[in-house]
Design a protein around this motif. Structure first.
Motif, PDB file in Angstrom:
ATOM      1  N   ASN A  44       0.786  -1.219   0.000  1.00  0.00           N
ATOM      2  CA  ASN A  44       0.000   0.000   0.000  1.00  0.00           C
ATOM      3  C   ASN A  44       0.823   1.277   0.000  1.00  0.00           C
ATOM      4  N   ILE A 190     -13.899 -14.807 -10.268  1.00  0.00           N
ATOM      5  CA  ILE A 190     -14.439 -14.611  -8.926  1.00  0.00           C
ATOM      6  C   ILE A 190     -15.694 -15.474  -8.842  1.00  0.00           C
ATOM      7  N   VAL A 198     -19.172 -14.973 -10.706  1.00  0.00           N
ATOM      8  CA  VAL A 198     -19.429 -13.542 -10.744  1.00  0.00           C
ATOM      9  C   VAL A 198     -18.721 -12.917 -11.938  1.00  0.00           C
ATOM     10  N   PHE A 199     -17.524 -13.365 -12.108  1.00  0.00           N
ATOM     11  CA  PHE A 199     -16.706 -12.772 -13.152  1.00  0.00           C
ATOM     12  C   PHE A 199     -15.663 -13.795 -13.567  1.00  0.00           C
ATOM     13  N   GLU A 368     -16.854 -11.667  11.550  1.00  0.00           N
ATOM     14  CA  GLU A 368     -18.160 -11.652  10.904  1.00  0.00           C
ATOM     15  C   GLU A 368     -18.105 -12.064   9.456  1.00  0.00           C
ATOM     16  N   GLU A 369     -16.919 -12.119   8.929  1.00  0.00           N
ATOM     17  CA  GLU A 369     -16.871 -12.518   7.529  1.00  0.00           C
ATOM     18  C   GLU A 369     -16.007 -13.755   7.364  1.00  0.00           C
ATOM     19  N   SER A 372     -11.868 -15.423   1.830  1.00  0.00           N
ATOM     20  CA  SER A 372     -12.021 -15.976   0.485  1.00  0.00           C
ATOM     21  C   SER A 372     -10.850 -16.894   0.162  1.00  0.00           C
ATOM     22  N   ASN A 374      -8.181 -18.582  -2.342  1.00  0.00           N
ATOM     23  CA  ASN A 374      -7.477 -18.386  -3.606  1.00  0.00           C
ATOM     24  C   ASN A 374      -6.955 -19.724  -4.092  1.00  0.00           C
ATOM     25  N   GLN A 415     -10.510 -16.679  -7.418  1.00  0.00           N
ATOM     26  CA  GLN A 415     -10.903 -16.461  -6.037  1.00  0.00           C
ATOM     27  C   GLN A 415     -12.316 -16.975  -5.788  1.00  0.00           C
ATOM     28  N   ARG A 417     -15.290 -16.757  -3.138  1.00  0.00           N
ATOM     29  CA  ARG A 417     -15.779 -16.046  -1.951  1.00  0.00           C
ATOM     30  C   ARG A 417     -16.588 -17.000  -1.100  1.00  0.00           C
TER      31      ARG A 417
ATOM     32  N   TYR B 378     -14.166  -5.336 -10.635  1.00  0.00           N
ATOM     33  CA  TYR B 378     -14.556  -5.996  -9.389  1.00  0.00           C
ATOM     34  C   TYR B 378     -13.326  -6.235  -8.537  1.00  0.00           C
ATOM     35  N   ILE B 379     -13.566  -6.214  -7.270  1.00  0.00           N
ATOM     36  CA  ILE B 379     -12.428  -6.209  -6.350  1.00  0.00           C
ATOM     37  C   ILE B 379     -12.181  -7.587  -5.779  1.00  0.00           C
ATOM     38  N   ARG B 380     -10.908  -7.939  -5.712  1.00  0.00           N
ATOM     39  CA  ARG B 380     -10.514  -9.203  -5.102  1.00  0.00           C
ATOM     40  C   ARG B 380      -9.973  -8.914  -3.715  1.00  0.00           C
ATOM     41  N   SER B 381     -10.120  -9.896  -2.853  1.00  0.00           N
ATOM     42  CA  SER B 381      -9.667  -9.642  -1.482  1.00  0.00           C
ATOM     43  C   SER B 381      -8.151  -9.495  -1.432  1.00  0.00           C
ATOM     44  N   THR B 385      -5.029  -2.281  -0.674  1.00  0.00           N
ATOM     45  CA  THR B 385      -6.117  -1.366  -0.336  1.00  0.00           C
ATOM     46  C   THR B 385      -6.214  -0.176  -1.293  1.00  0.00           C
ATOM     47  N   GLU B 410     -22.513  -6.430  -5.413  1.00  0.00           N
ATOM     48  CA  GLU B 410     -21.068  -6.539  -5.272  1.00  0.00           C
ATOM     49  C   GLU B 410     -20.609  -5.782  -4.013  1.00  0.00           C
ATOM     50  N   THR B 413     -20.901  -7.600  -0.747  1.00  0.00           N
ATOM     51  CA  THR B 413     -19.824  -8.497  -0.320  1.00  0.00           C
ATOM     52  C   THR B 413     -18.618  -7.710   0.210  1.00  0.00           C
ATOM     53  N   TYR B 414     -18.418  -6.541  -0.352  1.00  0.00           N
ATOM     54  CA  TYR B 414     -17.243  -5.768   0.074  1.00  0.00           C
ATOM     55  C   TYR B 414     -17.374  -5.333   1.521  1.00  0.00           C
ATOM     56  N   ARG B 416     -18.347  -6.810   3.936  1.00  0.00           N
ATOM     57  CA  ARG B 416     -17.935  -7.808   4.913  1.00  0.00           C
ATOM     58  C   ARG B 416     -16.435  -8.063   4.874  1.00  0.00           C
ATOM     59  N   MET B 418     -12.389  -7.806   5.457  1.00  0.00           N
ATOM     60  CA  MET B 418     -11.608  -7.615   6.678  1.00  0.00           C
ATOM     61  C   MET B 418     -10.913  -6.264   6.679  1.00  0.00           C
ATOM     62  N   LYS B 420     -10.799  -2.731   6.868  1.00  0.00           N
ATOM     63  CA  LYS B 420     -11.782  -1.761   7.343  1.00  0.00           C
ATOM     64  C   LYS B 420     -11.755  -0.442   6.562  1.00  0.00           C
TER      65      LYS B 420
END
Lengths: 418, 1112
Positions: A44, A190, A198-199, A368-369, A372, A374, A415, A417, B378-381, B385, B410, B413-414, B416, B418, B420
């Motif tokens: 990041n 995904i 999804v994709f 809570e989640e 995913s 890979n 991935q 989910r 679409y975003i992958r985990s 960030t 979509e 799902t985001y 939820r 991790m 934040k």
């Protein structure tokens, strides 16, 4: 353009610096360290950082930060692309682009950097030209050099730089003339909780290894070129020919290179070769959870799915995992919370399964989640899109080369989910 | 440090593999050895004559540089090796030199001559690399040399050298921006170049030096467009970016009509109908006014030729084309870039980051373009960030009524996730979708309310903030939500969220009349512990309640205001005071009190949630400035489209070559072709550069031939009678030829090459005394004559045949061949070079040969030569006073330091008989003691490489009061570095140094005017240095000028026809390079001084010295 380059390792040591214009003090990297601290995660760190007098553009490759210092407006992608090219070149030369490799070959690295940029503007970035200028180190050569005292710097001048086909070395000679093409396709997908897609899309590349003498002119044609939707080419490919006839016509560079990369048109439905059944749950008010994952083959065109690896980033609250794998082995790193399950081959008779108990930090609220999953896998001898090479013709040279095409399908960013 | 040490240890162990053991370098902080010692052994290695040791040392030094350690104290030791034969050593020395030259400018100058030599190398790659290193040395004093080198290289035969010249331009510009005008000329010239190799580099130079000179592009626009696809990828980026700017100034907007329509469409979605109607009228009016738009063919050309580059493997190129299309293409065509940009999203995360930033900006303006690729965002985990947040931004921008349901699913799902920060951003995104798309507002709101029960406080807080914004749009329907949120105040701790809730309750207290006072009660209790932002909202809430429901909340409000009155924060104190005055009616409170309700409970417009990427497109996309959303240094504004198209004819070029070779398709042909295209681009500049001085010398030599024969009379002519006759004949022949050729100027210039050798041969005859080589070769004079004829004028013998046409043909062939085939120019170059070498060698007497007879000859030649110079000077109208009288004496050893022995020296300007490459130094010893000084001699000369000293014979004894003088010879290697040595007597040793002024490094040469001009013609460009000066009154007469020049430098005057010009000639003592000086008086006291010399450093210094001598 590019003023200076600093190479920084993960622990924040600047282990190499190179300046193409006047010298910029190392202290400029402090801004980078600041940003790095703020970012927490290496991924990041913003690639572009603005400081009072300079701009820092950095990439992160193989645990090394390549931080370049810029003083004036320049397209950021220009710099980023160049830095990746530098990293690729190191990889090409030393087999790996690591801190030790760079330190061990610091002189070659310096010579390379000197050739690649002139006053901050890229000069020679083609690996064929660079290799003519500076020979890559091999064990044999280093032994020979230590005995004879000769050097890694090419005695001959790089005539390739002057030619109209700068990517090809002059005077190539092989006793065995070979041309290999690897058609490698990756499935990006995904899959959502319920197992529906999804994709999904297919990204492919053709990597070539060409060892042909002289100046061969190759043309490669496909059975079903219409499949290729969006293609990017190595500069050697004649664009007009592709536009009009859908034939790849080119004078290849010598050695390994990426001929094209492509995307298969999104209209086609993408076959998903594996499915995953999963049951991950954390109980309320108890410090444990259940984990149960099964992987099975789906649309695999009759081929075996192998090299299956599943990685899961578990939630922070997870302390440990007690699992049993019906096949393969698993590891869980309690620091990074990464679960890796090396499955291997999938046999339809006995589906690989991994299940057991997840231990959570006591007292912590339940995550809570669900994480995913890979998935990595490989399918040999199959291009999942159905792309097929029709024929390869060679003009311009007399000999008959040995030709080979290999197909491989891999999971890209695949991935699931949960 | 600790890691590097560890690394060193490890390295030490594995160094047996034959890798450079740079781990042992000093700077890595060895405890046991001091830096100095370490560097000493490096110096030793560098001084050794084994290449392997040098290489080892250089590798260690480069390793030090690589780690940012200071290695500058090794400079002298390293620079000595700049001319090393070993290529790798040489390269590493270059690396070192470029790194430290700035810090050690004086020493760096020592290396310059090596590169200057390299600049003339027949091999183009060596020329290029010499220029590259020379221009990388950041020493301001060599700016003129660099300038000359660049100019020369810009018209080099080889495109690679020209490319290097283009690279050197920004380097010189950053060193000295005063050179801008001259550099622009070079850029202009290089822009006209037709090779792909040069194009990218010169545009780069253009962008750095003179991006505002858009007019330079006109003529090259079409060529650049057509070459683009074959330019190397980095050059493509620069060219495309520049052309984008260019097109914005030269063409009309392709979207003038559409842009209006598009705005309409947008408004129809969100705007009110009334507005539209109004706009429609004005627009239709303006539409009528406009002429139908027709795209300029050049504009089309640019779009067409850049499109294939979207397929490049280089992300920067793709981005460059994408921004070009975004800024320049008609709306209908912009779509093609989406696919390519989406492809880049598979690349490295840094590339993704930059691309997504740009996509985010584009997607605001041209949403439709990316809609088909929605799922690619679409975003992958596993995404970092910063990438996730950018993708979210794009997804939000792309959301519309048709796809909102998928996008929201979509987003679901985001939430939820991790991560934040990402969740918070998602909530914001949902808020934005809800405000933009009325249809889903309620769904979103419900979803967000559900989030209020989320366990994560950050999520809840973010939701509250977003809900607050949404509620503002239609508060009446949502009193339930407000009630729900009021309950949250008990739990939620995030200040921003608390503040938002309080504001909501205050604002809509009428909807929740029962709850509001209770919330205020709770807040009053905890007031002192709240954050400032919450406190302000508590005051706000209190005030609003007081106004609507004063019965229940009067006391509470008073209480809160009292608390606030004594708060630590002055904002809060101020606010409390202000509100008290406003709402609590007192006698003093003025008219405002009546309006308090209006003030506080006015209708407030709902906030508009906007993308942070809105309006970023006023920066050129893909630029650093766009990414930072701030103007970066050196950013060139993207101009707006002009209202009226500028004249398109400026781009017309006479030969519309661009119809050829437009494509990659034709590359194959081009493989063979480039030489032609080269020659086309080439022949212009080179020819003009070369032929000009030649043709001048040609015409002058003709006019001067008369005077020459006149002045040539005297002693020499008698000596060469034997050869004279044949020569005369030849001359006549030639004259005839020349006359004919004069009719055609082209012919003349062609002929010049052929005729020059013959000219030379004449000179050769006259000065044949100075050609001992021929003497030795031929044995007799006449044979040497023949030798030189056949040798130097092969073309002449060709032309011996009467058929002039055929000669012309061969000549033209010769002129044309160089560019078209490689070996030819080299040969030609070599040829001329050899000739010049011959000349120079001929003037320098050769080193003494073993055979006594020839050495005798040569020494007698030396005296002859001197005689000639004397004669020559006496021939001139003014008589120069004997040089010796004006000679300066320098002190070598003062009487005091020398303990009575004083030593002075001067440059006697006599040829040093034992070795003609040495400068004679007359040394005068005087013994001022009262005892005898014995055994005076020189010992331990410490010389720079290449320098030599011929010591004088030991003076056995010097009686008290006696003075004696001796001559010693020093070969300074044509440099002004001092020769250091010890001066020994029988008792003492003294340190002495002799440093020559540059004027003493040369010996006079006799020349005729023609010869002078011819030599000058050869030494143009790089080797010519011109300076303007003003002559002081004391220095106006011929006599003084000549005297001052000759005293400043050991030169001889060359006769000159014009009386406002003075010419002098000399050659350097060591290498025998010619030094030609021309001083031209202009009107008034102005004058121009020109020095032509191959040795540019000498030339530069000489100019300085002479100007000083003349103006002092």
């Amino acid at each position: 353009m590019i003023h200076s380059l600093f190479l920084i390792n993960c622990s924040g040591d600047i282990f190499l610096e190179k300046h193409w214009k006047s010298v910029v003090s190392q202290s400029v990297c402090d801004y980078f360290f600041e940003a790095q601290e703020k970012a927490v995660d290496v991924e990041n760190v913003p690639p572009v950082i603005s400081t009072p007098h300079h701009y820092l553009i950095s990439i992160y490759r193989d645990k090394i930060f390549f931080v370049s210092v810029i003083q004036t407006e320049v397209p950021p992608l220009f710099v980023i692309e160049f830095l990746h090219r530098v990293a690729d070149t190191f990889q090409d030369y030393f087999g790996e682009c690591s801190e030790t490799a760079i330190k061990d070959n610091v002189v070659i690295v310096y010579e390379l950097l000197e050739e690649m940029l002139d006053n901050g503007f890229p000069l020679a970035t083609e690996s064929n030209i660079l290799k003519e200028l500076i020979k890559p180190p091999t064990i044999l050569r280093s032994v020979v050099n230590s005995i004879t005292g000769s050097s890694n710097v090419g005695e001959t001048l790089p005539t390739g730089q002057l030619s109209n086909i700068p990517w090809r070395r002059a005077g190539v000679k092989y006793t065995n003339n070979e041309a290999y093409f690897d058609v490698i396709e990756e499935i990006d997908a995904i899959i959502d909780k319920s197992g529906s897609t999804v994709f999904a899309e297919i990204q492919g590349v053709i990597d070539s290894c060409i060892k042909l003498s002289g100046m061969p002119d190759l043309s490669l044609s496909f059975m079903n070129p219409r499949l290729l939707d969006d293609v990017s080419f190595h500069p050697c490919i004649r664009f007009k020919r592709w536009e009009s006839e859908r034939v790849l016509s080119f004078i290849p560079p010598d050695g390994n290179f990426r001929l094209i990369s492509y995307r298969v048109s999104s209209q086609n439905l993408v076959a998903i070769p594996v499915y995953v059944k999963h049951m991950i749950s954390f109980k309320e008010n108890s410090s444990s959870g259940r984990f149960d994952v099964t992987i099975g083959p789906k649309q695999n065109m009759g081929k075996t799915v192998e090299g299956v690896v599943m990685t899961v980033h578990m939630p922070k609250a997870v302390l440990n995992m007690n699992l049993t794998a019906s096949q393969g082995s698993y590891t869980f790193d309690p620091v990074t919370k990464v679960l890796t399950w090396d499955v291997g081959k999938i046999t339809p008779q006995k589906l690989p399964n991994l299940k057991g108990i997840v231990n959570l930090q006591s007292g912590a609220p339940k995550p809570e989640e669900n994480p995913s999953l890979n998935i990595q896998f490989k399918i040999q001898q199959l291009a999942i899109s159905g792309l097929k090479v029709n024929r390869l013709d060679m003009y311009g040279e007399k000999y008959k080369p040995f030709k080979g095409v290999k197909y491989l399908t891999k999971a890209g960013k695949f991935q699931v989910r949960t | 440090m600790s890691t590097s040490q560890a690394y060193n240890e490890e390295k030490g162990g594995s160094s047996s593999l034959g890798e450079p053991e740079y781990g042992h370098d000093p700077a890595s902080g060895g405890i046991f050895s001091s830096d100095y010692k370490r560097h000493d052994d490096l110096k030793e290695m560098l001084d050794s004559n084994k290449d392997s040791l040098k290489l080892e040392a250089m590798k260690r030094i480069v390793a030090m540089i690589a780690r940012g350690k200071n290695a500058s104290d090794l400079f002298p030791a390293v620079v000595k090796n700049v001319a090393c034969k070993n290529i790798e050593v040489k390269k590493l020395v270059y690396v070192y030199l470029v790194r430290y030259a700035e810090e050690q400018q004086d020493l760096a100058l020592l290396s310059i001559s090596t590169f200057q030599r390299g600049l003339k190398d027949p091999n183009q790659l060596i020329r290029a690399s010499a220029l590259r290193v020379l221009s990388s040395i950041r020493v301001p004093i060599i700016v003129p040399i660099m300038m000359l080198a660049i100019k020369e290289a810009a018209s080099d035969m080889s495109p690679y050298v020209r490319k290097t010249a283009a690279h050197a331009i920004p380097k010189l510009y950053s060193l000295d921006s005063d050179q801008k005008d001259q550099l622009i000329e070079v850029i202009e010239k290089l822009l006209a170049d037709k090779t792909t190799l040069v194009a990218g580099s010169v545009v780069m130079a253009f962008e750095e030096v003179c991006p505002e000179r858009i007019d330079l592009i006109h003529k090259n626009y079409r060529k650049l467009c057509n070459l683009l696809i074959d330019v190397e990828e980095w050059g493509q980026v620069v060219i495309i970016n520049m052309l984008t700017r260019y097109a914005r100034t030269q063409f009309l907007s392709p979207n003038q009509n559409e842009s209006l329509l598009e705005e309409n469409a947008e408004k129809a979605f969100y705007g009110s109908d009334e507005e539209d109607a109004k706009d429609d009228k004005t627009e239709t009016a303006s539409l009528v006014k406009r002429k139908p738009y027709v795209m300029d063919p050049d504009h089309r050309l640019l779009l067409r030729n850049t499109k294939p580059l979207l397929q490049s493997r280089n992300a920067a190129v793709v981005m460059a084309v994408a921004q070009l299309y975004f800024h320049l293409a008609p709306k209908a065509e912009v779509g093609v870039i989406a696919k390519a940009l989406v492809r880049l999203l598979r690349s490295h995360s840094e590339v993704q980051y930059v691309v997504l930033q740009n996509v985010a900006t584009m997607s605001i303006k041209r949403r439709g373009m990316f809609e088909p690729y929605l799922k690619s965002f679409y975003i992958r985990s596993t995404d970092p960030t910063q990438i996730k947040i950018l993708k979210l931004e794009v997804l939000t921008n792309l959301a519309n009524e048709t796809n909102i349901s998928t996008i929201l699913r979509e987003f679901q799902t985001y939430i939820r996730s991790m991560d934040k920060d990402f969740v918070a951003a998602t909530i914001q995104a949902i808020g934005r979708c809800a405000t933009n798309i009325g249809k889903v507002r309620d769904t979103c709101l419900n979803g967000l309310v559900q989030l209020l029960s989320n366990r994560d406080e950050l999520v809840v807080a973010e939701s509250v903030v977003v809900i607050k914004k949404l509620l503002q749009m239609q508060p009446s329907q949502h009193s339930e939500i407000i009630k729900h949120m009021a309950k949250l105040t008990d739990n939620i701790q995030v200040p921003m969220a608390r503040a938002s809730i309080l504001w909501l309750i205050g604002e809509y207290c009428e909807h929740v009349p029962k709850i509001a006072p209770d919330v205020l009660r709770k807040m009053a209790k905890s007031f002192t512990n709240e954050e400032d932002i919450v406190k302000l909202q508590v005051i706000n809430l209190a005030a609003k309640l007081y106004l609507t429901n004063s019965k229940q909340s009067k006391l509470l409000t008073q209480y809160v205001l009292n608390l606030a009155k004594y708060d630590q924060n002055y904002d809060i104190r101020d606010r409390a005071r202000f509100i008290r005055q406003l709402i609590v009616p007192t006698e003093k409170s003025g008219a405002l009190n009546k309006y308090a309700k209006k003030l506080f409970l006015a209708q407030k417009p709902a906030p508009i949630l906007e993308s942070s990427f809105k309006d970023r497109d006023h920066f050129q996309l893909g630029s650093l400035s766009h990414l930072l959303n701030a103007k970066a240094v050196g950013y060139q504004e993207l101009p707006d489209w002009p209202d009226e198209a500028p004249d398109p004819s400026v781009r017309n070029v006479e030969v519309p070559e661009w119809t050829k070779c437009t494509s990659r398709e034709k590359r194959k042909e081009k493989v063979e072709k480039p030489f032609y295209s080269d020659s086309e681009g080439e022949s212009g500049p080179t020819e003009s550069a070369d032929s000009e001085p030649e043709s001048v010398s040609e015409s002058e030599s003709e006019s001067g031939s008369g005077t020459e024969s006149g002045s040539g009379s005297g002693s020499e002519e008698e000596e060469e009678e034997s050869g004279d006759q044949s020569e005369e004949e030849e001359k006549e022949k030639k004259k005839k030829k020349k006359k004919k050729e004069k009719e055609l100027p082209r012919k003349a210039s062609l002929e010049s090459m052929g005729s020059s050798p013959s000219e030379e041969e004449e000179e050769g005859k006259k000065a044949k005394k100075k050609k001992p080589q021929h003497d030795r070769k031929g044995g007799s004079e006449s044979s040497s004559e023949e030798g030189s004829v056949s040798e130097s004028s092969s073309s002449e013998s060709d032309s011996g045949s009467d058929a002039e046409d055929s000669q012309l043909e061969t000549e033209t062939k010769r002129r044309k061949m160089p560019p078209s085939s490689k070996p030819a120019p080299k040969a030609a170059k070599k040829g001329t070079k050899e000739i010049s070498l011959l000349d120079l060698d001929d003037f320098t007497p050769p080193p003494p040969l073993p055979t006594s007879s020839s050495s005798l000859v040569s020494s007698s030649l030396v005296t002859d030569l001197e005689g000639l110079t004397l004669i020559d000077t006496s021939l001139a109208s003014t008589v120069i006073s004997p040089v010796f009288s004006s000679v300066k004496t320098y002190e070598l050893l003062h009487r005091m330091t020398g303990e009575g022995l004083s030593v002075e020296y001067y440059f006697s300007r006599q040829p040093f008989a034992p070795d003609p490459h040495m400068v004679a130094v007359q040394i005068q010893f005087s013994n001022n003691t009262d005892s005898e000084v014995k055994n005076v001699r020189i010992s331990e000369p410490k010389l720079l490489s290449g320098m030599r000293v011929q010591e004088f014979k030991e003076i056995e004894s010097l009686a008290p009061g006696e003075t004696t003088s001796v001559v010693m010879g020093i070969d300074f290697c044509d440099s002004t570095q001092a020769a250091n040595f010890q001066l020994c007597t029988h008792t003492r040793q003294f340190y002495g140094a002799i440093q020559p002024p540059v004027g003493e490094l040369m010996a006079p040469v006799f020349m005729s005017e023609n010869e002078f001009k011819k030599e000058q013609g050869k030494l143009t460009g790089m080797s010519e240095i011109t300076e303007k000066l003003t002559l002081p009154e004391t220095c106006q007469s011929d006599h003084t000028i000549v005297q001052r020049v000759t005293s400043a430098a050991n030169v001889s005057r060359v006769p000159c026809g014009a009386d406002n010009e003075y010419r002098f000639a000399a050659k350097t003592v060591t290498s025998g390079s010619l030094v030609l000086i021309t001083l031209e008086k202009k009107e008034g006291a102005l004058a121009q001084l020109t020095v032509n010399s191959e040795k540019m450093v000498i030339g530069t210094m000489l100019v300085k010295d002479i100007i000083q001598a003349l103006t002092q």
